[in-house]
Design an enzyme around this catalytic site. Structure first.
Site, PDB file in Angstrom:
ATOM      1  N   HIS A 123      -2.516   7.591  -1.058  1.00 25.02           N
ATOM      2  CA  HIS A 123      -2.631   7.275   0.356  1.00 25.02           C
ATOM      3  C   HIS A 123      -3.763   8.163   1.224  1.00 25.02           C
ATOM      4  O   HIS A 123      -4.256   7.833   1.885  1.00 25.02           O
ATOM      5  CB  HIS A 123      -1.365   7.801   1.099  1.00 25.02           C
ATOM      6  CG  HIS A 123      -0.292   6.495   0.950  1.00 25.02           C
ATOM      7  ND1 HIS A 123      -0.621   5.089   1.474  1.00 25.02           N
ATOM      8  CD2 HIS A 123       1.027   6.570   0.311  1.00 25.02           C
ATOM      9  CE1 HIS A 123       0.655   4.617   1.297  1.00 25.02           C
ATOM     10  NE2 HIS A 123       1.608   5.458   0.648  1.00 25.02           N
TER      11      HIS A 123
ATOM     12  N   HIS B 138       1.202   8.577  -6.366  1.00 27.78           N
ATOM     13  CA  HIS B 138       1.161   7.251  -5.076  1.00 27.78           C
ATOM     14  C   HIS B 138       0.978   8.212  -3.755  1.00 27.78           C
ATOM     15  O   HIS B 138       0.146   7.566  -2.928  1.00 27.78           O
ATOM     16  CB  HIS B 138       2.676   6.744  -4.931  1.00 27.78           C
ATOM     17  CG  HIS B 138       2.918   6.059  -3.867  1.00 27.78           C
ATOM     18  ND1 HIS B 138       2.743   4.721  -3.926  1.00 27.78           N
ATOM     19  CD2 HIS B 138       3.287   6.381  -2.687  1.00 27.78           C
ATOM     20  CE1 HIS B 138       3.122   4.311  -2.821  1.00 27.78           C
ATOM     21  NE2 HIS B 138       3.598   5.277  -1.698  1.00 27.78           N
ATOM     22  N   GLU B 139       1.254   9.239  -3.268  1.00 31.53           N
ATOM     23  CA  GLU B 139       1.165   9.907  -2.390  1.00 31.53           C
ATOM     24  C   GLU B 139      -0.465  10.314  -2.228  1.00 31.53           C
ATOM     25  O   GLU B 139      -1.027  10.246  -0.997  1.00 31.53           O
ATOM     26  CB  GLU B 139       2.106  11.026  -2.165  1.00 31.53           C
ATOM     27  CG  GLU B 139       3.416  10.806  -2.089  1.00 31.53           C
ATOM     28  CD  GLU B 139       3.682   9.727  -1.010  1.00 31.53           C
ATOM     29  OE1 GLU B 139       3.008   9.626   0.305  1.00 31.53           O
ATOM     30  OE2 GLU B 139       4.781   9.073  -1.140  1.00 31.53           O
TER      31      GLU B 139
ATOM     32  N   GLU C  75       1.223   0.034   1.183  1.00 33.75           N
ATOM     33  CA  GLU C  75       2.315   0.734   0.255  1.00 33.75           C
ATOM     34  C   GLU C  75       1.846   0.043  -1.010  1.00 33.75           C
ATOM     35  O   GLU C  75       2.004   0.622  -2.094  1.00 33.75           O
ATOM     36  CB  GLU C  75       3.692   0.701   0.777  1.00 33.75           C
ATOM     37  CG  GLU C  75       3.991   1.427   1.766  1.00 33.75           C
ATOM     38  CD  GLU C  75       4.236   2.823   1.447  1.00 33.75           C
ATOM     39  OE1 GLU C  75       4.384   3.266   0.196  1.00 33.75           O
ATOM     40  OE2 GLU C  75       3.846   3.584   2.563  1.00 33.75           O
TER      41      GLU C  75
END
Length: 499
Positions: free
Chosen positions: A288, A284-285, A349
């Site tokens: 980004h 997930h990070e 997100e």
């Protein structure tokens, strides 16, 4: 002195390959060579006859020691003797180190408060100027504005055209998802800004960083490098060097900068249940970083901020008092947050959850653990007694909405995982196991609550039936003390527990 000019064409001087492009001599003792510097030479001029209208035609004799020009008529003989190639003096150059330019996003962050201040001063000045005008000049200004209404409308339309053209020329395609987005700041600008930010974080957390020999650091390092190796087909991942920094702190947080600097707190390591959940969080990070959400969010914020400056100037120009203008500015800021900033942040997100699930699937993680993590976070917040914030007030989707979105994406991620030569997953779905465990815990908690209620009722009933005596009896010699209701009351919980 009569001026005599002789122009010699390009000459090759024997084997030395030294070229003399142009020599122009105007009756003076300086010889100029282009493009090199002046060549010192000894010039012997032998002139037997001169004329202002003379056009020299003749032959050129070249030897290693001299160059001579002779005219056909013999009237002009010119020689350059002792010709030597120019010797360049040795120069030593000392250069200073390159200065790092401040990234454009960093400059914008610094100028952002100044822009608001300029808008406030401008709007307040317009208001004071208008209030100071006499009524006749106000009427003249209104008439002047009405007469030029079409010019003003055309100027506004031209401004909108240039704004639209600016938007169209700054559209970009998002990696992995292919979504069209507005990107004012380039990825290179944010790489420079990320370097500044990483240095600041390293300085801030230098006392709390866990050494690389720590097992927690090694686990995160393996997960991050495995994710990077399994997703080498994405250029934004293969072109970045990923460096892990584990911070010893209770905060449940992790983030990755666009330049590949990974920061994770030990509180996050305690919050995840297994390696699959950690892989999903890191994916997930990483999503980004590779998509460039920081640059995208800053670009939208920059455009919205510039447009809101016009509204801010109008607020301070129209409001009759400064207190009302401050209130209007506060309302404008809240509207910008709730209508633009926070919804867009929630959208990014959700996109990071989607891409992070794909990265974890290609890394052979059990993607079914992704929804379980957010279910754990929801229960953890409830146990800590943290208030539930409505989603429209938050920059992140609610835990329940994240679970629902990830549940919809899990089948596609499982199909992607099957095409990546990954080992088979266990038949037991972690989502079902977690749901059953939560149900069992809730049932046990309800039973415990019922038991506590029954204990409370039994205690109250015992106090009514067997009240404590007001005056304790005085024991006589050889008699046993009477405990009465005290003994019954104290043994009641133990009796229920034995049952």
């Amino acid at each position: 002195m009569e001026r005599m000019c002789i122009r010699l064409a390009k000459l090759d001087i024997s084997s030395t390959l030294t070229t003399l492009k142009v020599i122009r001599w105007c009756g003076q003792r300086h010889v100029h060579s282009r493009p090199s510097v002046s060549v010192p030479a000894r010039v012997d001029l032998i002139r037997t006859y001169s004329s202002s209208s003379l056009k020299p035609r003749g032959s050129v004799t070249v030897s290693p020691s001299h160059v001579c020009l002779r005219s056909r008529s013999g009237l002009l003989n010119t020689c350059l003797t002792a010709f030597k190639p120019p010797v360049q003096p040795a120069h030593e150059f000392h250069t200073s180190g390159r200065l790092r330019a401040v990234p454009a996003p960093f400059i914008w962050l610094l100028l952002k408060p100044l822009q608001k201040l300029v808008a406030i001063i401008l709007g307040r000045s317009i208001r004071k100027w208008w209030l100071a005008l006499p009524p006749n000049k106000k009427q003249l200004f209104r008439e002047w504005t009405w007469r030029r209404r079409w010019h003003l409308a055309g100027s506004g339309a031209g401004l909108l055209f240039f704004i639209s053209l600016f938007f169209l020329t700054h559209l970009d395609e998002s990696p992995v998802t292919g979504r069209t987005r507005l990107l004012v700041f380039s990825r290179e600008n944010f790489m420079e800004l990320a370097q500044f930010t990483a240095e600041g974080y390293l300085e801030e957390f230098k006392e709390a960083l866990i050494p690389a020999s720590d097992p927690r650091h090694q686990v995160v390092e393996r997960v991050v490098q495995h994710l990077a190796q399994r997703n080498q087909d994405i250029a934004e991942i293969s072109s970045v060097s990923w460096n892990v920094h584990v911070v010893d702190g209770p905060t449940i947080n992790a983030f990755i900068l666009p330049n590949g600097e990974v920061f994770i707190f030990t509180g996050m390591l305690e919050a995840v249940a297994d390696i699959h959940q950690l892989t999903f969080i890191m994916g997930h990070e990483m999503a980004h970083a590779l998509i460039g959400h920081a640059a995208e969010q800053a670009s939208l914020s920059h455009v919205v901020e510039l447009l809101s400056l016009i509204l801010l100037t109008a607020i301070w120009a129209i409001c009759p008092r400064d207190s009302l203008a401050v209130l209007g500015q506060w309302i404008q800021g809240k509207l910008v947050q709730f209508l633009f900033d926070r919804p867009f942040s929630r959208k990014l997100e959700a996109e990071a959850d989607q891409v992070g699930l794909q990265l974890a699937a290609k890394a052979c993680a059990d993607v079914r653990a992704g929804p379980v993590f957010w279910q754990q976070m929801e229960i953890s917040d409830q146990l800590r007694g943290e208030p539930t914030i409505p989603e429209w007030l938050s920059t992140h989707p609610s835990h329940q909405n994240r679970v629902r979105q990830l549940d919809r994406l899990v089948p596609e991620a499982l199909e992607l995982r099957a095409h990546c030569d990954c080992p088979a997953l266990p038949t037991a779905d972690p989502r079902i196991i977690f749901s059953q465990s939560v149900r069992l815990l809730l049932e046990n908690a309800k039973k415990q609550e019922i038991i506590e209620e029954e204990e409370k009722k039994e205690k109250e009933r015992a106090r009514v039936i067997l009240p404590l005596p007001l005056i304790p009896p005085v024991p006589t010699q050889g008699s046993q003390p009477q405990l009465g209701g005290v003994l019954a009351t104290s043994t009641l919980p133990q009796t229920l527990l034995n049952k």
